[in-house]
Design a protein around this motif. Structure first.
Motif, PDB file in Angstrom:
ATOM      1  N   GLY A  99       0.789  -1.230   0.000  1.00 20.17           N
ATOM      2  CA  GLY A  99       0.000   0.000   0.000  1.00 20.17           C
ATOM      3  C   GLY A  99       0.818   1.276   0.000  1.00 20.17           C
ATOM      4  O   GLY A  99       0.268   2.370   0.176  1.00 20.17           O
ATOM      5  N   MET A 100       2.132   1.176  -0.227  1.00 19.63           N
ATOM      6  CA  MET A 100       3.015   2.337  -0.107  1.00 19.63           C
ATOM      7  C   MET A 100       2.723   3.402  -1.166  1.00 19.63           C
ATOM      8  O   MET A 100       2.456   3.106  -2.328  1.00 19.63           O
ATOM      9  CB  MET A 100       4.475   1.888  -0.232  1.00 19.63           C
ATOM     10  CG  MET A 100       5.494   2.980   0.076  1.00 19.63           C
ATOM     11  SD  MET A 100       7.184   2.391  -0.187  1.00 19.63           S
ATOM     12  CE  MET A 100       7.308   2.533  -1.983  1.00 19.63           C
ATOM     13  N   VAL A 101       2.789   4.661  -0.721  1.00 18.96           N
ATOM     14  CA  VAL A 101       2.708   5.814  -1.617  1.00 18.96           C
ATOM     15  C   VAL A 101       4.031   6.577  -1.482  1.00 18.96           C
ATOM     16  O   VAL A 101       4.897   6.211  -0.688  1.00 18.96           O
ATOM     17  CB  VAL A 101       1.503   6.710  -1.279  1.00 18.96           C
ATOM     18  CG1 VAL A 101       0.200   5.977  -1.548  1.00 18.96           C
ATOM     19  CG2 VAL A 101       1.550   7.186   0.167  1.00 18.96           C
ATOM     20  N   TYR A 102       4.177   7.619  -2.287  1.00 19.63           N
ATOM     21  CA  TYR A 102       5.453   8.315  -2.364  1.00 19.63           C
ATOM     22  C   TYR A 102       5.308   9.780  -1.995  1.00 19.63           C
ATOM     23  O   TYR A 102       4.258  10.399  -2.217  1.00 19.63           O
ATOM     24  CB  TYR A 102       6.037   8.209  -3.774  1.00 19.63           C
ATOM     25  CG  TYR A 102       6.415   6.809  -4.171  1.00 19.63           C
ATOM     26  CD1 TYR A 102       7.728   6.357  -4.028  1.00 19.63           C
ATOM     27  CD2 TYR A 102       5.472   5.919  -4.677  1.00 19.63           C
ATOM     28  CE1 TYR A 102       8.080   5.064  -4.397  1.00 19.63           C
ATOM     29  CE2 TYR A 102       5.818   4.630  -5.038  1.00 19.63           C
ATOM     30  CZ  TYR A 102       7.127   4.211  -4.892  1.00 19.63           C
ATOM     31  OH  TYR A 102       7.479   2.933  -5.246  1.00 19.63           O
ATOM     32  N   ALA A 103       6.396  10.338  -1.463  1.00 23.70           N
ATOM     33  CA  ALA A 103       6.422  11.768  -1.146  1.00 23.70           C
ATOM     34  C   ALA A 103       7.661  12.394  -1.747  1.00 23.70           C
ATOM     35  O   ALA A 103       8.772  11.849  -1.631  1.00 23.70           O
ATOM     36  CB  ALA A 103       6.406  11.982   0.360  1.00 23.70           C
ATOM     37  N   ALA A 104       7.480  13.529  -2.400  1.00 25.49           N
ATOM     38  CA  ALA A 104       8.582  14.352  -2.886  1.00 25.49           C
ATOM     39  C   ALA A 104       8.483  15.706  -2.206  1.00 25.49           C
ATOM     40  O   ALA A 104       7.393  16.128  -1.794  1.00 25.49           O
ATOM     41  CB  ALA A 104       8.525  14.495  -4.406  1.00 25.49           C
ATOM     42  N   VAL A 109       4.549   5.633   3.609  1.00 23.00           N
ATOM     43  CA  VAL A 109       4.983   6.657   2.665  1.00 23.00           C
ATOM     44  C   VAL A 109       6.492   6.594   2.507  1.00 23.00           C
ATOM     45  O   VAL A 109       7.227   6.605   3.499  1.00 23.00           O
ATOM     46  CB  VAL A 109       4.588   8.066   3.150  1.00 23.00           C
ATOM     47  CG1 VAL A 109       4.974   9.104   2.100  1.00 23.00           C
ATOM     48  CG2 VAL A 109       3.123   8.145   3.472  1.00 23.00           C
ATOM     49  N   GLN A 110       6.938   6.515   1.277  1.00 25.46           N
ATOM     50  CA  GLN A 110       8.376   6.591   1.020  1.00 25.46           C
ATOM     51  C   GLN A 110       8.729   7.989   0.543  1.00 25.46           C
ATOM     52  O   GLN A 110       8.262   8.454  -0.494  1.00 25.46           O
ATOM     53  CB  GLN A 110       8.816   5.570  -0.032  1.00 25.46           C
ATOM     54  CG  GLN A 110      10.325   5.572  -0.244  1.00 25.46           C
ATOM     55  CD  GLN A 110      10.781   4.426  -1.114  1.00 25.46           C
ATOM     56  OE1 GLN A 110      11.029   4.608  -2.301  1.00 25.46           O
ATOM     57  NE2 GLN A 110      10.904   3.236  -0.527  1.00 25.46           N
ATOM     58  N   MET A 111       9.550   8.658   1.350  1.00 25.39           N
ATOM     59  CA  MET A 111      10.010  10.005   1.015  1.00 25.39           C
ATOM     60  C   MET A 111      11.415   9.916   0.438  1.00 25.39           C
ATOM     61  O   MET A 111      12.296   9.280   1.026  1.00 25.39           O
ATOM     62  CB  MET A 111      10.023  10.872   2.268  1.00 25.39           C
ATOM     63  CG  MET A 111      10.445  12.307   2.029  1.00 25.39           C
ATOM     64  SD  MET A 111      11.111  13.035   3.539  1.00 25.39           S
ATOM     65  CE  MET A 111      12.658  12.176   3.707  1.00 25.39           C
ATOM     66  N   ILE A 112      11.632  10.524  -0.715  1.00 22.53           N
ATOM     67  CA  ILE A 112      12.933  10.483  -1.374  1.00 22.53           C
ATOM     68  C   ILE A 112      13.363  11.911  -1.710  1.00 22.53           C
ATOM     69  O   ILE A 112      12.580  12.696  -2.255  1.00 22.53           O
ATOM     70  CB  ILE A 112      12.874   9.666  -2.677  1.00 22.53           C
ATOM     71  CG1 ILE A 112      12.347   8.248  -2.407  1.00 22.53           C
ATOM     72  CG2 ILE A 112      14.254   9.599  -3.336  1.00 22.53           C
ATOM     73  CD1 ILE A 112      12.114   7.434  -3.677  1.00 22.53           C
ATOM     74  N   TRP A 113      14.597  12.231  -1.365  1.00 27.65           N
ATOM     75  CA  TRP A 113      15.172  13.495  -1.799  1.00 27.65           C
ATOM     76  C   TRP A 113      15.782  13.314  -3.194  1.00 27.65           C
ATOM     77  O   TRP A 113      16.295  12.244  -3.534  1.00 27.65           O
ATOM     78  CB  TRP A 113      16.296  13.926  -0.864  1.00 27.65           C
ATOM     79  CG  TRP A 113      15.870  14.408   0.493  1.00 27.65           C
ATOM     80  CD1 TRP A 113      14.676  14.194   1.106  1.00 27.65           C
ATOM     81  CD2 TRP A 113      16.669  15.177   1.387  1.00 27.65           C
ATOM     82  NE1 TRP A 113      14.674  14.782   2.348  1.00 27.65           N
ATOM     83  CE2 TRP A 113      15.881  15.396   2.550  1.00 27.65           C
ATOM     84  CE3 TRP A 113      17.952  15.700   1.350  1.00 27.65           C
ATOM     85  CZ2 TRP A 113      16.358  16.107   3.638  1.00 27.65           C
ATOM     86  CZ3 TRP A 113      18.424  16.417   2.435  1.00 27.65           C
ATOM     87  CH2 TRP A 113      17.633  16.630   3.565  1.00 27.65           C
TER      88      TRP A 113
END
Length: 756
Positions: free
Chosen positions: A253-258, A463-467
């Motif tokens: 169910g993971m979503v992403y954050a930028a 939530v996976q946050m990636i720089w």
């Protein structure tokens, strides 16, 4: 000159608080064998202690409490247990450490004491013993300071030896024989007199109820595994792509954050309109993360102001974040520039607010009776630029926090996640992953604070946050910029009689403590002068001082920390003084090391292995002691059309007993490439309050064709293991600079190295 050292400064503080620690200090050290809560195990394995579990199929699981970031601890640390347990390494599996204090990195904290390496006696021993007890009570688990093997050397060997003793006792009880009649080898028990033999696994359950007693460790001559070049156990997974890093986490169910983060230091959001962004494909929400670190001390320098865009895919999140219209308030540092920062550092050198870390003799008197050579050296801010960009995956649901993370400091990450989510530490579940490079950057918790702050607003979704790479370079916790003035006085024979070193730069420990632990730094910061105050050249009159300058640029730990610039200052200037004295730079160093035969042996080993440079090239030499290890390097350099080319580096190291010589060689090769990148290319600059570099185009790393051939010479030693991951970095820059001088006559006193 009266002696004034940080050692006295710290001990005076300890004396003032003595009444608080008298009874506690007399208590015996806490054990490091068993956890407070039994290990959670799968597949019917039985825990024999907090480090070792044994299954009926004769496989062993070893708890590894340090992060694998390319330095080989997933091989080296199991070797310590397997050696004492008499277990083939092929039958050893690894597991991440649970949050228990026995896995604290005691060496990393104990070694923060600012003792000169030549200090001996009860004062130093008591101080180190006391700080080790403090470290044990704090229970901070981290990977840093080149301490992974050093800290594990005794507890993991003792765990293996204790487990072996329990197995022998269980077999002796079952067979009705004396324990001393049983031998062990390759995961089996043998009673030669009766012909009995059995696997360890067949006695796992019985052994668990035995008293471990006193662990009897092997003598070094009996080692069969330690000291051998064992191939890295994770090499195949890194080649075939099955290795899993933090960025590879994929919870259901993971979503992403930028992110969109403030473009300048200290800038804040003046206005924003998320309506248009929320209509873009895949976008789920827009979240202000400016206060992710608001729970920290006032004046913190944590994660910058900004917003996060959450979407179904990372590309959707990144595209939407870039389209987000945000007005920024420039904040208090809008006029900050690299030139201004270096002017401030030089002004601090001219001032009187210097803390003297080490002093002996009378420098002023020596300078009045000899010829004095002086010079000023400087080094810039540096970013970490690890290959895996900053990321963190977090889920906040049902009063709990789950983290999927590449981290060097799991206990710090857990504390930050708990504080941001408003839960107890026990409600944080951490899934540790391999690190795609650390170098000190993943000691930080900014990514954890941001990811948890985002996940709080995402209704239980992970939530996976990636720089982005640009954010990685522009919002780092940087290696401090530094400036130093050095003066050496020669007598008529060309011998150094006095050495005066005054440095200026930011004190990173206060930044780190405030940002990650909510604690203020106390007293002078050893990292500012490590490698300068603790040099081992025999010079009768010395003063090593430093002026700490407040930094608007966030500061953090960078591979080899203060040694990275102080070795450049010290070893370049030693060469400069040798030239002024008309002396060979190697003989000049050797003459000041007569009381340190290990240093002389390392220096001689490097010079001997380097031989004579080919025509058109020159050798430069540097010697430095850091993280317990002594490293000498000889750089073979040429210069063509103003470009510096390093063809070969010979690296000799005495790191005590080399647990895995193959790892030592790999780390020296890595350190040379890392240090050479910084020496030739590395510089973070600031203009208009913003970091100017954004990607590898303007912050380049050494390409494969530029990496020199590295020859590693491991000097045999009977001392316990010391650091390996960082000590190879500090000598690189001065060795190259000294070679350039021999070729061109130009003395390069600023990093990165640039010919006029």
């Amino acid at each position: 000159m009266a002696q004034s050292t940080r050692r006295r400064f710290l001990l005076a503080g300890a004396a003032a608080a003595g009444a608080l620690v008298v009874g506690w200090g007399a208590l015996p050290p806490r054990q490091r064998l068993n956890t407070a809560v039994p290990l959670a195990l799968d597949g019917g394995a039985v825990a024999l202690n907090g480090w070792v579990a044994l299954a009926a199929d004769n496989t062993v699981t070893v708890v590894v409490p340090r992060a694998e970031m390319g330095q080989g601890v997933h091989t080296a640390l199991p070797m310590l247990v397997a050696e004492e347990l008499d277990m083939p390494l092929a039958r050893v599996r690894i597991a991440a450490a649970p949050p228990d204090k026995i896995y604290a990195n005691i060496a990393a904290i104990r070694d923060a004491l600012p003792f000169h390496p030549d200090d001996t006696g009860n004062t130093q021993a008591f101080a180190r013993w006391t700080l080790a007890k403090v470290a044990r009570e704090l229970g901070i688990s981290l990977t840093g300071g080149s301490t992974s093997v050093k800290d594990a050397w005794l507890p993991m060997r003792e765990a293996g030896a204790a487990a072996r003793g329990m197995l022998v006792a269980a077999a002796a009880r079952a067979w009705g024989v004396a324990p001393d009649g049983i031998r062990t080898a390759d995961g089996e028990l043998f009673h030669d007199a009766s012909g009995r033999r059995a696997t360890y696994g067949s006695f796992a359950a019985a052994a668990a109820s035995e008293n471990p007693g006193d662990a009897i460790l092997k003598e070094p001559h009996a080692f069969r595994l330690i000291g051998r070049a064992v191939p890295r156990r994770d090499a195949r997974t890194r080649v075939d792509g099955t290795a899993r890093f933090g960025i590879d986490a994929r919870p259901e169910g993971m979503v992403y954050a930028a992110l969109r983060m403030a473009p300048a230091l200290g800038a804040t959001i003046a206005g924003t309109n998320a309506a248009g962004v929320l209509r873009l494909p895949g976008v789920l929400s827009v979240i202000d993360i400016s206060n992710a670190f608001s729970w920290r001390l006032a004046g913190h320098d944590g994660a910058p102001a900004g917003v996060a865009v959450v979407a179904r895919t990372f590309w959707q999140a990144k595209t939407a974040a870039e389209a987000h219209a945000i007005r920024w308030d420039a904040g208090p540092h809008a006029e900050l520039s690299s030139d201004g920062i270096h002017d401030d550092l030089r002004a601090a050198l001219d001032g009187t607010e210097h803390h003297v870390y080490f002093a002996q003799g009378d420098v002023a008197d020596a300078q009045a009776h000899g010829r004095t050579i002086d010079a000023e050296y400087s080094a810039p801010f540096l970013a970490h630029a690890a290959m895996e960009p900053v990321n963190c995956t977090a889920q906040v649901a049902d009063g709990k926090v789950r983290l999927w993370l590449s981290t060097q400091a799991p206990s710090i990450a857990i504390g930050i996640a708990a504080a941001v989510a408003g839960v107890d530490r026990e409600q944080v579940e951490l899934h540790e992953h391999l690190l795609g490079g650390g170098f000190g950057r993943r000691l930080e918790g900014d990514m954890v604070a941001q990811a948890v702050a985002i996940a709080r607003e995402c209704r239980g979704l992970p939530v996976q946050m990636i720089w982005t790479r640009e954010q990685d370079l522009r919002h780092d916790a940087y290696r401090p910029a530094a400036v130093a003035r050095l003066a050496a006085t020669l007598d008529a024979a060309g011998t150094i009689k006095s050495w005066d070193f005054i440095g200026a730069g930011g004190a990173l420990t206060d930044h780190f403590l405030r940002r990650n632990l909510g604690l203020p730094g106390a007293g002078p910061d050893k990292t500012t002068v490590e490698g300068a105050y603790d040099m081992q050249y025999a010079i009768p009159h010395q003063r090593i001082a430093h002026a700490a300058v407040a930094s608007a640029v966030p500061l953090g730990n960078w591979r080899s920390v203060g040694h990275s610039f102080n070795a450049f200052f010290k070893e370049s200037f030693i060469d400069e003084v040798a030239h002024a004295a008309g002396k060979d730079p190697v003989a000049f160093r050797r003459a000041m090391l007569l009381g340190h035969p290990r240093h002389v042996a390392v220096l001689d080993a490097a010079v001997r292995a380097a031989g004579t440079p080919p025509a058109g090239r020159a050798h430069g030499v540097a010697l430095h002691h850091s993280f317990g290890a002594i490293v000498a390097q000889v750089a073979e350099v040429s210069v063509h059309d103003g470009a510096i080319r390093v063809h070969r580096v010979v690296c000799a190291i005495d790191c005590g007993l080399a647990v895995n010589p193959g790892h030592v060689a790999q780390q020296m090769e890595s350190a040379v490439a890392f240090g050479l990148t910084a020496a030739l290319e590395g510089a973070i600059t600031v203009a208009g309050g913003a970091v100017q570099q954004s990607n590898f185009g303007d912050y380049p790393v050494l390409r494969m064709g530029q990496v020199p051939h590295v020859d590693t010479v491991i000097v045999l030693s009977g001392e316990p293991p010391e650091g390996v991951g960082e000590p190879g970095v500090p000598p690189v820059a001065p060795a190259v600079a000294n070679a350039v001088f021999r070729l061109t006559g130009q003395r390069l006193r600023s990093l990165p190295l640039r010919l006029a």
